[in-house]
Write a protein that holds these residues in place. Structure first.
Motif, short mmCIF file in Angstrom:
data_model
loop_
_atom_site.label_atom_id
_atom_site.label_comp_id
_atom_site.label_asym_id
_atom_site.label_seq_id
_atom_site.Cartn_x
_atom_site.Cartn_y
_atom_site.Cartn_z
N UNK A 60 43.29 35.21 22.66
CA UNK A 60 42.89 36.19 23.64
C UNK A 60 43.38 35.75 25.00
N UNK A 61 43.96 36.64 25.70
CA UNK A 61 44.20 36.41 27.24
C UNK A 61 43.36 37.48 27.82
N UNK A 62 42.65 36.72 28.71
CA UNK A 62 41.70 37.63 29.84
C UNK A 62 42.59 38.08 31.04
N UNK A 63 42.58 39.29 31.35
CA UNK A 63 43.12 39.61 32.62
C UNK A 63 42.05 40.42 33.51
N UNK A 64 41.84 39.96 34.69
CA UNK A 64 41.02 40.62 35.36
C UNK A 64 41.68 41.66 36.09
N UNK A 65 41.05 43.08 35.99
CA UNK A 65 41.79 44.05 36.25
C UNK A 65 40.34 45.15 36.87
N UNK A 66 40.38 44.95 38.31
CA UNK A 66 39.12 45.47 38.72
C UNK A 66 38.88 46.96 38.56
N UNK A 67 37.40 47.16 38.32
CA UNK A 67 36.92 48.49 38.00
C UNK A 67 37.45 49.24 36.96
N UNK A 68 37.97 50.43 37.30
CA UNK A 68 38.58 51.52 36.24
C UNK A 68 40.02 51.18 35.96
N UNK A 69 40.48 50.05 36.65
CA UNK A 69 41.90 49.75 36.19
C UNK A 69 41.98 48.91 34.56
N UNK A 70 40.66 48.62 34.22
CA UNK A 70 40.76 47.78 32.98
C UNK A 70 40.80 48.86 31.97
N UNK A 71 39.87 50.05 31.94
CA UNK A 71 39.91 50.94 30.95
C UNK A 71 41.39 51.73 31.03
N UNK A 72 42.03 51.97 32.34
CA UNK A 72 43.36 52.40 32.46
C UNK A 72 44.42 51.72 31.77
N UNK A 73 44.39 50.39 31.86
CA UNK A 73 45.22 49.49 30.95
C UNK A 73 45.22 49.70 29.61
N UNK A 74 44.04 49.83 28.95
CA UNK A 74 43.69 50.17 27.59
C UNK A 74 44.43 51.73 27.38
N UNK A 75 44.05 52.67 28.19
CA UNK A 75 44.61 53.70 27.73
C UNK A 75 46.18 53.86 27.91
N UNK A 76 46.45 53.19 28.72
CA UNK A 76 48.17 52.93 29.00
C UNK A 76 48.88 52.32 27.97
N UNK A 77 47.92 51.45 27.17
CA UNK A 77 48.59 50.55 26.15
C UNK A 77 49.02 49.04 26.76
N UNK A 78 48.81 48.72 27.72
CA UNK A 78 48.94 47.55 28.35
C UNK A 78 48.01 46.49 28.04
N UNK A 79 46.79 47.00 27.66
CA UNK A 79 45.68 46.04 27.21
C UNK A 79 45.14 46.60 25.81
N UNK A 80 44.63 45.59 25.10
CA UNK A 80 44.18 46.05 23.62
C UNK A 80 42.69 46.50 23.74
N UNK A 81 41.88 45.64 24.52
CA UNK A 81 40.58 46.04 24.60
C UNK A 81 40.05 45.81 26.00
N UNK A 82 38.86 46.40 26.40
CA UNK A 82 38.08 46.09 27.40
C UNK A 82 36.55 45.98 27.23
N UNK A 83 35.86 45.37 28.12
CA UNK A 83 34.38 45.59 28.18
C UNK A 83 34.03 46.34 29.47
N UNK A 84 33.54 47.32 29.09
CA UNK A 84 33.05 48.30 30.24
C UNK A 84 31.70 48.96 30.04
#
Length: 315
Positions: A60-84
């Motif tokens: 697992x690689x963790x990436x800090x993407x502030x605030x709603x950038x994390x779920x946006x990355x999941x929606x866009x397909x650039x991240x697999x999961x987020x915790x929100x």
């Protein structure tokens, strides 16, 4: 809407909750987006540092993407999961951006708002005043927040609303990363800030700020709360079910470790927060560790309270 969420989100967590992880032929690579480097994401940090990811055959690689950038990355397909949080999860659904929640790691909202001590004293704030009275002191003030549209922003707006103020006009916001908030307050660039622990704990312990509003004590009507949702794209757990199973198993194991052995968990986390005063970190951890959920099911009440925050905050 909540019935559909309940059947979709909670059912999967129940199905995999106690099932053994299948035999693994090879490790699976996962990219996990995290909205902030705070104690809210202790389960993810523990899962990596204590080897729970590795035990489940995950890289697992963790990436800090502030605030709603994390779920946006999941929606866009650039991240697999987020915790929100629930509010962000539900606002995405309301905008037609469906996500799939598979577990909830934290069932209490870990958000706080602190006010500079001189500002609080000038307003005559005491800890015996009800939240609505304390919140009135925010009128005309500038408050640092972490991520526009995030749970932090929502908490700031909810507090303003409960003080009878206009959430759009009466308080100015200054978006910034949590480590920058305390220096900004020290120079009086801002009058206070909202974020999660341990960054709100430090100025209170060191006497430069007072706690204006802490969700764990000042908003009992919001409990239980979907604060630590693990979520992904809707088709992830059908097309790549093993990813979902392993991620939940690893993070569930981290949650159990935090609840059963909080002192050992803190020792592991100290490496992540090595620049933080140990006394401050320990004080924050006492609150955060106790907020981790024993039951990881995604529940309707937790989502309803999350929706309540969005409505009150006018987000």
């Amino acid at each position: 809407m909540f019935k559909r969420f309940h059947l979709c989100a909670a059912g999967f967590a129940f199905a995999i909750g106690l099932a053994p992880t299948p035999n693994r032929a090879q490790d699976i690579d996962i990219l996990m987006a995290l909205p902030a480097p705070t104690l809210t994401f202790a389960s993810a940090f523990i899962a990596e540092d204590a080897g729970f990811y590795k035990k489940e055959g995950l890289k697992v690689s963790h990436r800090i993407l502030v605030g709603v950038a994390s779920p946006n990355a999941v929606i866009a397909g650039s991240a697999d999961f987020t915790i929100g949080t629930g509010p962000v999860f539900l606002r995405a659904a309301a905008a037609g951006q469906r996500l799939f929640a598979i577990a909830n790691l934290i069932d209490k909202p870990l958000v706080e708002l602190v006010l500079r001590k001189d500002v609080a004293e000038a307003a005559g704030i005491t800890d015996k005043m009800p939240l609505a009275e304390r919140a009135k002191a925010l009128k005309g003030k500038t408050i640092g927040i972490q991520g526009v549209g995030s749970i932090i922003h929502a908490w700031e707006r909810l507090v303003v609303h409960r003080g009878g103020l206009d959430v759009e006009k009466d308080v100015r916001i200054a978006p910034m990363d949590p480590p920058a908030m305390l220096p900004a307050m020290a120079t009086k660039a801002i009058d206070g800030f909202a974020t999660s622990l341990p960054f709100t704990t430090e100025p209170v312990i060191k006497g430069s700020a007072v706690m204006l509003a802490t969700a764990t004590k000042d908003a009992p009507d919001l409990l239980p709360f979907s604060y630590g949702l693990i979520y992904t794209r809707p088709d992830m757990c059908t097309k790549q079910r093993d990813k979902c199973v392993r991620v939940v198993h690893a993070l569930a194991a981290a949650n159990r470790f935090i609840l059963d052995k909080p002192d050992e968990a803190l020792e592991i986390l100290k490496k992540r927060f090595d620049k933080m005063d140990p006394q401050v970190l320990a004080a924050a951890w006492k609150t955060v560790s106790a907020a981790h959920a024993k039951d990881l099911h995604v529940t309707v009440p937790g989502l309803e309270h999350a929706q309540q925050v969005s409505l009150e905050a006018k987000l």
